[in-house]
Design a protein around this motif. Structure first.
Motif, short mmCIF file in Angstrom:
data_model
loop_
_atom_site.label_atom_id
_atom_site.label_comp_id
_atom_site.label_asym_id
_atom_site.label_seq_id
_atom_site.Cartn_x
_atom_site.Cartn_y
_atom_site.Cartn_z
N PHE A 185 0.82 -1.21 0.00
CA PHE A 185 0.00 0.00 0.00
C PHE A 185 0.86 1.26 0.00
O PHE A 185 1.94 1.29 0.59
CB PHE A 185 -0.90 0.05 1.24
N HIS A 186 0.33 2.28 -0.62
CA HIS A 186 0.89 3.62 -0.48
C HIS A 186 -0.19 4.48 0.13
O HIS A 186 -1.33 4.53 -0.35
CB HIS A 186 1.32 4.20 -1.83
N LEU A 187 0.14 5.14 1.23
CA LEU A 187 -0.82 5.96 1.94
C LEU A 187 -0.96 7.31 1.25
O LEU A 187 0.02 7.99 1.00
CB LEU A 187 -0.32 6.17 3.37
N ARG A 188 -2.18 7.69 0.92
CA ARG A 188 -2.43 9.00 0.32
C ARG A 188 -2.51 10.01 1.48
O ARG A 188 -3.58 10.25 2.04
CB ARG A 188 -3.74 9.01 -0.46
N GLU A 189 -1.39 10.58 1.84
CA GLU A 189 -1.37 11.49 2.98
C GLU A 189 -2.03 12.82 2.63
O GLU A 189 -1.82 13.38 1.56
CB GLU A 189 0.07 11.75 3.42
N LYS A 190 -2.81 13.29 3.58
CA LYS A 190 -3.47 14.59 3.46
C LYS A 190 -3.16 15.37 4.73
O LYS A 190 -3.38 14.85 5.83
CB LYS A 190 -4.97 14.42 3.27
N SER A 214 -10.06 4.31 -2.12
CA SER A 214 -9.33 5.17 -3.06
C SER A 214 -8.92 6.48 -2.42
O SER A 214 -7.87 7.05 -2.74
CB SER A 214 -10.18 5.43 -4.30
N GLU A 215 -9.73 6.97 -1.50
CA GLU A 215 -9.42 8.23 -0.81
C GLU A 215 -8.22 8.08 0.12
O GLU A 215 -7.44 9.02 0.30
CB GLU A 215 -10.64 8.69 -0.01
N LEU A 216 -8.04 6.89 0.69
CA LEU A 216 -7.01 6.69 1.71
C LEU A 216 -5.76 5.99 1.18
O LEU A 216 -4.64 6.37 1.51
CB LEU A 216 -7.58 5.87 2.87
N LEU A 217 -5.93 4.98 0.35
CA LEU A 217 -4.84 4.10 -0.03
C LEU A 217 -4.80 3.87 -1.53
O LEU A 217 -5.85 3.86 -2.19
CB LEU A 217 -4.98 2.73 0.67
N GLU A 218 -3.62 3.63 -2.04
CA GLU A 218 -3.45 3.18 -3.41
C GLU A 218 -2.39 2.10 -3.42
O GLU A 218 -1.56 2.02 -2.51
CB GLU A 218 -3.05 4.33 -4.33
N SER A 233 1.03 0.16 -4.02
CA SER A 233 2.38 0.67 -4.03
C SER A 233 2.94 0.72 -5.45
O SER A 233 2.45 0.04 -6.36
CB SER A 233 3.28 -0.22 -3.17
N VAL A 234 3.97 1.51 -5.63
CA VAL A 234 4.61 1.62 -6.95
C VAL A 234 5.13 0.26 -7.40
O VAL A 234 4.97 -0.13 -8.56
CB VAL A 234 5.75 2.66 -6.90
N LYS A 235 5.73 -0.50 -6.49
CA LYS A 235 6.26 -1.82 -6.84
C LYS A 235 5.14 -2.76 -7.32
O LYS A 235 5.32 -3.49 -8.30
CB LYS A 235 6.98 -2.44 -5.64
N ALA A 236 4.02 -2.75 -6.60
CA ALA A 236 2.92 -3.64 -6.97
C ALA A 236 2.32 -3.24 -8.31
O ALA A 236 2.00 -4.10 -9.15
CB ALA A 236 1.85 -3.62 -5.88
N ARG A 237 2.17 -1.94 -8.54
CA ARG A 237 1.63 -1.48 -9.82
C ARG A 237 2.55 -1.85 -10.97
O ARG A 237 2.10 -2.30 -12.04
CB ARG A 237 1.40 0.03 -9.78
N ARG A 238 3.86 -1.67 -10.75
CA ARG A 238 4.81 -1.99 -11.81
C ARG A 238 4.81 -3.50 -12.10
O ARG A 238 4.85 -3.92 -13.24
CB ARG A 238 6.21 -1.53 -11.39
N GLY A 251 8.31 -8.33 2.30
CA GLY A 251 7.89 -7.25 1.42
C GLY A 251 7.51 -7.75 0.04
O GLY A 251 6.51 -7.33 -0.54
N ALA A 252 8.30 -8.69 -0.51
CA ALA A 252 8.01 -9.23 -1.83
C ALA A 252 6.68 -9.97 -1.84
O ALA A 252 5.93 -9.91 -2.83
CB ALA A 252 9.14 -10.15 -2.28
N GLY A 253 6.38 -10.69 -0.75
CA GLY A 253 5.11 -11.42 -0.67
C GLY A 253 3.91 -10.49 -0.72
O GLY A 253 2.91 -10.77 -1.40
N ASN A 254 3.98 -9.37 -0.03
CA ASN A 254 2.89 -8.42 -0.04
C ASN A 254 2.81 -7.67 -1.36
O ASN A 254 1.71 -7.35 -1.85
CB ASN A 254 3.04 -7.44 1.13
N THR A 255 3.95 -7.38 -1.98
CA THR A 255 3.94 -6.76 -3.30
C THR A 255 3.24 -7.66 -4.31
O THR A 255 2.40 -7.21 -5.10
CB THR A 255 5.39 -6.49 -3.77
N ASP A 256 3.58 -8.96 -4.30
CA ASP A 256 2.98 -9.88 -5.27
C ASP A 256 1.49 -10.09 -5.01
O ASP A 256 0.70 -10.22 -5.95
CB ASP A 256 3.71 -11.23 -5.21
N ALA A 257 1.10 -10.12 -3.74
CA ALA A 257 -0.32 -10.27 -3.43
C ALA A 257 -1.12 -9.08 -3.96
O ALA A 257 -2.20 -9.23 -4.53
CB ALA A 257 -0.52 -10.42 -1.93
N MET A 258 -0.58 -7.87 -3.79
CA MET A 258 -1.26 -6.69 -4.31
C MET A 258 -1.28 -6.71 -5.84
O MET A 258 -2.27 -6.32 -6.47
CB MET A 258 -0.60 -5.43 -3.80
N ALA A 259 -0.19 -7.16 -6.47
CA ALA A 259 -0.16 -7.26 -7.93
C ALA A 259 -1.25 -8.19 -8.44
O ALA A 259 -1.93 -7.91 -9.44
CB ALA A 259 1.21 -7.72 -8.40
#
Length: 548
Positions: A205-210, A300-304, A306-311, A418-426
């Motif tokens: 996850f990437h936190l959309r900080e406000k 969508s308002e809070l989280l997106e 991560s860059v690694k998972a999207r890539r 970290g890799a396990g969570n990246t792949d799960a999000m992917a």
């Protein structure tokens, strides 16, 4: 554990095994203890423990069928009691600061060293004599300087809600953080995401900080004040917890006005594994609760991702020519992971032959209904174990219209990396781009927060601008495979997130001052008991589309 789980195998089976291992005193308890719940013996006792029971039953009969030793285990209205397991020190034997020392020890064992340090500092400030045992309890931390503690009354005007992330999976954590964000906004608080023992989720996850809304932990205030400050209200909400404590949390979130009830506390902490936003949305004392955003928009308002998972997802989708030639049918199997699934579900690490046939049959029905009986299609298979994924891939071969079976290669499955969570999000991102979603949780009716997360990610499309657009509107049609909801095994299911089942605690927990807060959820709760599932066998009639 048994008091929390009642008749779950996690309690009765585990205690029976414990008694079998306690040779000096435990063997006399086993048979009389299990006879307290005779229906459990015939219907739920694990096979390997049934053999143990039968062996001890013969021994018990040969030795005169003696009653349970004293003090006896008792059960009344699913409440278990055994005085031998109750240990309490009188107040005179508990030194000042001991509660804080216990917290420090527990946090140390969880490898959460900064929080352990904060609690130890608090303990030593209260009682410096505890340093004599600190080295034994917390090796290597006894020499830390005693920190100057904050004033008991906050000196800042800002109020905070701190979401402590327990050791749960990707979907569970998403629904909890979103719920905590909703509560923070309703009570006018700054949300602090405290990754806690689940810090590897930051790779998913990437936190959309406000500004003024969400802060990362690590600024001292959110860590040490959140752990040690005296003006803290803690909210616990888990599907398996003490019934009375659960009732208190349901009263606060489902009946009271949280803004009023929490007003005197500068810090509120939330620890949960449940999507509790529906309780707030149906709370009669929260104005505009019915206008709270649905989960996809709130996520969508809070989280997106991560860059690694999207890539990772995008690179695979491009190489696989995702959706450019044929529509995609995504299949997700929630299977049992050794040493990581501690509840009694999912039941197995792979799908048995009968359910594989049912799964393939349901996939073919879904394709015929949604795409047409002559359509060509590609399958994308994801599962929590490699054994389950490879079994499904093999079973799909030869399916009518199937072109290719796609899987994310070189996948890391550990939830603690970290890799396990990246792949799960992917995988969740790829599923969100499918035209049809077929899912199964082995041995259950199909509740899966990971599946709900994958559905909700459908509204987050920035990462996929280079991929073909969706073929339809709204969510992808969801199909669910289970043999626990009547004669059918293939169902149309809602893609919308559900709250985990707590109704088994009974009215003592759910019936609160404003009525039964779980009954009030209505259709949003029914998939748990098969009530909202639509059985399908064949035909091409389309169910109504769910809007995002």
């Amino acid at each position: 554990n048994l008091q929390l789980t009642h008749k779950s195998c996690c309690g009765i089976d585990n205690l029976a095994v414990f008694l079998s291992m306690a040779r000096r005193f435990g063997h006399g308890y086993i048979v009389p203890f299990l006879h307290l719940v005779p229906d459990y013996i015939t219907g739920q006792l694990k096979q390997k423990n049934m053999q143990m029971y039968q062996s001890f039953h013969r021994w018990w009969q040969d030795n005169g069928m003696r009653p349970m030793p004293s003090p006896a285990i008792t059960v009344e209205n699913q409440r278990w009691e055994w005085s031998i397991m109750k240990v309490a020190l009188p107040a005179a034997r508990v030194p000042p600061g001991w509660d804080e020392m216990v917290q420090a020890a527990l946090l140390f064992r969880l490898s959460f060293y900064e929080a352990s340090r904060a609690c130890l500092s608090r303990a030593l400030a209260i009682n410096s004599e505890l340093a004599s045992v600190a080295d034994e309890i917390l090796p290597g931390m006894a020499e830390i300087p005693v920190l100057q503690l904050a004033s008991p009354q906050p000196t800042v005007k800002q109020k905070y809600l701190i979401c402590y992330n327990p050791a749960v999976g990707l979907g569970n954590m998403a629904v909890v953080m979103v719920s905590a964000h909703v509560l923070a906004k309703l009570t006018g608080r700054t949300l602090v995401i405290h990754w806690n023992v689940n810090h590897v989720l930051r790779h998913a996850f990437h936190l959309r900080e406000k500004p003024g809304v969400v802060h990362h932990v690590g600024d001292g205030l959110s860590l040490e004040a959140g752990v040690t400050h005296s003006n803290v209200k803690s909210i616990y909400l888990f599907h398996m917890m003490d019934t009375e404590m659960l009732g208190d949390s349901l009263e606060l979130l489902g009946c009271k006005d949280p803004a009023v009830e929490l007003a005197k506390h500068s810090f509120v902490t939330v620890s949960s594994n449940i999507y509790f936003a529906p309780l707030l949305a149906t709370n009669p004392n929260i104005r505009g609760g019915d206008k709270l955003p649905d989960f996809p928009e709130a996520l969508s308002e809070l989280l997106e991702p991560s860059v690694k998972a999207r890539r990772r997802a995008l690179n695979f989708a491009k190489k696989a020519n995702w959706g450019r030639i044929a529509p995609i049918v995504a299949i997700h199997i929630r299977s049992r992971e050794e040493a990581q699934d501690n509840d009694d579900w999912p039941e197995s690490d792979s799908v048995d032959a009968t359910m594989l046939d049912n799964l393939v049959h349901c996939v073919q029905i879904a394709v015929a209904r949604e795409l047409g009986s002559s359509a060509e299609w590609d399958a994308f298979v994801a599962a929590t174990t490699e054994k389950a994924r490879s079994g499904v891939v093999q079973a799909l071969k030869g399916s009518r219209g199937l072109r290719h079976v796609l899987v994310l290669p070189h996948i890391e499955r550990s939830r603690t990396s970290g890799a396990g969570n990246t792949d799960a999000m992917a995988e969740a991102l790829l599923i969100s781009r499918a035209d049809i979603f077929v899912r199964m949780v082995i041995g259950t009716t199909g509740f899966s927060t990971f599946a709900y997360l994958a559905n909700a990610l459908r509204v987050q499309t920035d990462w996929a601008s280079d991929l073909p657009p969706f073929h339809g509107v709204g969510f992808a049609p969801n199909y669910l495979v289970t043999d626990l909801c009547g004669s059918s095994t293939c169902f149309v299911a809602s893609p919308k997130v559900r709250m985990a089942d707590v109704s088994w605690h009974g009215p003592r927990a759910t019936r609160r001052s404003c009525g039964d807060v779980i009954d009030r959820l209505g259709a949003a709760y029914h998939e748990l008991k098969c009530l909202s599932l639509e059985p399908v066998e064949s035909g091409t009639n389309h169910p109504e589309e769910d809007e995002l």
